[in-house]
Design a protein around this motif. Sequence first.
Motif, PDB file in Angstrom:
ATOM      1  N   GLN A   1       2.479 -17.123  35.256  1.00 24.48           N
ATOM      2  CA  GLN A   1       3.317 -16.015  35.965  1.00 24.48           C
ATOM      3  C   GLN A   1       3.140 -14.756  34.763  1.00 24.48           C
ATOM      4  N   VAL A   2       2.868 -13.639  35.454  1.00 33.45           N
ATOM      5  CA  VAL A   2       3.099 -12.541  34.482  1.00 33.45           C
ATOM      6  C   VAL A   2       3.971 -11.293  34.977  1.00 33.45           C
ATOM      7  N   GLN A   3       4.753 -11.049  34.367  1.00 25.68           N
ATOM      8  CA  GLN A   3       5.749  -9.890  34.448  1.00 25.68           C
ATOM      9  C   GLN A   3       5.129  -8.575  33.788  1.00 25.68           C
ATOM     10  N   LEU A   4       5.372  -7.700  34.653  1.00 27.41           N
ATOM     11  CA  LEU A   4       4.811  -6.164  34.221  1.00 27.41           C
ATOM     12  C   LEU A   4       5.769  -5.165  34.157  1.00 27.41           C
ATOM     13  N   VAL A   5       6.244  -4.465  33.446  1.00 32.02           N
ATOM     14  CA  VAL A   5       6.899  -3.335  33.179  1.00 32.02           C
ATOM     15  C   VAL A   5       6.413  -2.038  32.666  1.00 32.02           C
ATOM     16  N   GLU A   6       6.513  -1.160  33.705  1.00 36.17           N
ATOM     17  CA  GLU A   6       6.074   0.321  33.528  1.00 36.17           C
ATOM     18  C   GLU A   6       7.216   1.069  32.941  1.00 36.17           C
ATOM     19  N   SER A   7       6.510   2.194  32.099  1.00 40.25           N
ATOM     20  CA  SER A   7       7.486   3.110  31.599  1.00 40.25           C
ATOM     21  C   SER A   7       6.691   4.526  31.319  1.00 40.25           C
ATOM     22  N   GLY A   8       7.549   5.470  31.113  1.00 41.13           N
ATOM     23  CA  GLY A   8       6.771   6.794  30.548  1.00 41.13           C
ATOM     24  C   GLY A   8       6.643   7.896  31.742  1.00 41.13           C
ATOM     25  N   GLY A   9       7.098   7.506  33.178  1.00 43.59           N
ATOM     26  CA  GLY A   9       7.080   8.495  34.034  1.00 43.59           C
ATOM     27  C   GLY A   9       8.271   9.674  33.987  1.00 43.59           C
ATOM     28  N   GLY A  10       8.049  10.662  34.608  1.00 47.77           N
ATOM     29  CA  GLY A  10       9.037  11.597  34.306  1.00 47.77           C
ATOM     30  C   GLY A  10       8.662  12.799  35.357  1.00 47.77           C
ATOM     31  N   LEU A  11       9.399  13.921  35.323  1.00 47.15           N
ATOM     32  CA  LEU A  11       9.131  15.052  35.874  1.00 47.15           C
ATOM     33  C   LEU A  11       8.352  16.210  34.756  1.00 47.15           C
ATOM     34  N   VAL A  12       7.488  16.769  35.267  1.00 47.55           N
ATOM     35  CA  VAL A  12       6.543  17.715  34.374  1.00 47.55           C
ATOM     36  C   VAL A  12       6.146  18.724  34.981  1.00 47.55           C
ATOM     37  N   GLN A  13       5.562  19.776  34.470  1.00 46.71           N
ATOM     38  CA  GLN A  13       4.806  20.980  35.360  1.00 46.71           C
ATOM     39  C   GLN A  13       3.360  20.437  35.325  1.00 46.71           C
ATOM     40  N   ALA A  14       2.987  21.315  36.194  1.00 46.71           N
ATOM     41  CA  ALA A  14       1.447  21.420  36.453  1.00 46.71           C
ATOM     42  C   ALA A  14       0.722  21.709  35.030  1.00 46.71           C
ATOM     43  N   GLY A  15      -0.208  21.026  34.642  1.00 47.24           N
ATOM     44  CA  GLY A  15      -0.960  21.307  33.520  1.00 47.24           C
ATOM     45  C   GLY A  15      -0.541  20.362  32.239  1.00 47.24           C
ATOM     46  N   ASP A  16       0.653  19.900  32.219  1.00 52.43           N
ATOM     47  CA  ASP A  16       1.134  18.943  31.201  1.00 52.43           C
ATOM     48  C   ASP A  16       0.611  17.519  31.194  1.00 52.43           C
ATOM     49  N   SER A  17       1.035  16.881  30.193  1.00 53.33           N
ATOM     50  CA  SER A  17       0.285  15.382  30.069  1.00 53.33           C
ATOM     51  C   SER A  17       1.490  14.347  30.173  1.00 53.33           C
ATOM     52  N   LEU A  18       1.228  13.341  30.555  1.00 57.72           N
ATOM     53  CA  LEU A  18       2.072  12.335  30.432  1.00 57.72           C
ATOM     54  C   LEU A  18       1.477  10.901  30.106  1.00 57.72           C
ATOM     55  N   ARG A  19       2.058  10.006  29.237  1.00 58.94           N
ATOM     56  CA  ARG A  19       1.357   8.621  29.111  1.00 58.94           C
ATOM     57  C   ARG A  19       2.290   7.401  29.764  1.00 58.94           C
ATOM     58  N   LEU A  20       1.800   6.745  30.383  1.00 58.85           N
ATOM     59  CA  LEU A  20       2.141   5.706  31.180  1.00 58.85           C
ATOM     60  C   LEU A  20       1.829   4.367  30.311  1.00 58.85           C
ATOM     61  N   SER A  21       2.832   3.451  30.211  1.00 61.82           N
ATOM     62  CA  SER A  21       2.651   2.106  29.677  1.00 61.82           C
ATOM     63  C   SER A  21       3.220   0.983  30.385  1.00 61.82           C
ATOM     64  N   CYS A  22       2.487   0.013  30.146  1.00 63.60           N
ATOM     65  CA  CYS A  22       2.842  -1.053  31.026  1.00 63.60           C
ATOM     66  C   CYS A  22       2.720  -2.348  30.072  1.00 63.60           C
ATOM     67  N   VAL A  23       3.784  -2.953  29.783  1.00 65.19           N
ATOM     68  CA  VAL A  23       3.895  -4.299  28.756  1.00 65.19           C
ATOM     69  C   VAL A  23       4.042  -5.304  29.836  1.00 65.19           C
ATOM     70  N   ALA A  24       3.091  -6.298  29.566  1.00 62.55           N
ATOM     71  CA  ALA A  24       2.839  -7.685  30.136  1.00 62.55           C
ATOM     72  C   ALA A  24       3.460  -8.871  29.329  1.00 62.55           C
ATOM     73  N   SER A  25       4.200  -9.688  30.188  1.00 62.02           N
ATOM     74  CA  SER A  25       4.518 -10.876  29.564  1.00 62.02           C
ATOM     75  C   SER A  25       3.328 -12.005  29.476  1.00 62.02           C
ATOM     76  N   GLY A  26       3.825 -12.971  28.801  1.00 61.69           N
ATOM     77  CA  GLY A  26       2.680 -14.023  28.767  1.00 61.69           C
ATOM     78  C   GLY A  26       1.807 -13.881  27.846  1.00 61.69           C
ATOM     79  N   ARG A  27       0.969 -14.861  27.386  1.00 61.21           N
ATOM     80  CA  ARG A  27      -0.070 -14.906  26.498  1.00 61.21           C
ATOM     81  C   ARG A  27      -1.305 -15.029  26.888  1.00 61.21           C
ATOM     82  N   THR A  28      -1.650 -14.575  27.963  1.00 59.32           N
ATOM     83  CA  THR A  28      -2.893 -14.427  28.575  1.00 59.32           C
ATOM     84  C   THR A  28      -3.185 -13.118  28.941  1.00 59.32           C
ATOM     85  N   PHE A  29      -2.710 -12.169  28.389  1.00 59.16           N
ATOM     86  CA  PHE A  29      -2.953 -10.635  28.859  1.00 59.16           C
ATOM     87  C   PHE A  29      -4.204 -10.241  28.873  1.00 59.16           C
TER      88      PHE A  29
END
Length: 123
Positions: A1-29
Amino acid sequence: QVQLVESGGGLVQAGDSLRLSCVASGRTFSSYVMGWFRQAPGKEREFVAAISRSGSTYYADSVKARFTISRDNAKNTVYLQMNILKPEDTAVYYCAAGNRVTLTITPRLYDYWGQGTQVTVSS
């Protein structure tokens, strides 16, 4: 079983940048193909990017040259760097893990999904 948790979203303006992250549980990532998908209101979930166990990548044409997917197996984390964001990038972004060898853009071939993170790009 793998659990995934995303983060990093938000409200930005056109032309801006964002970095999303996704952390996985478990040892077999490191053994999973990892993908990013997105779903806008009233639309089907669509493929954005994927990265193989060895680091090969594949992108949807709509994000190619603007988005970069990467993974850090030591941190059990996959990233999506999004540059030159456009209003049409607005969606809930989902991280997915697939217990497979080859990359795929097909959602049903991924085994685990995160809860999603909202990205809103204003014009």
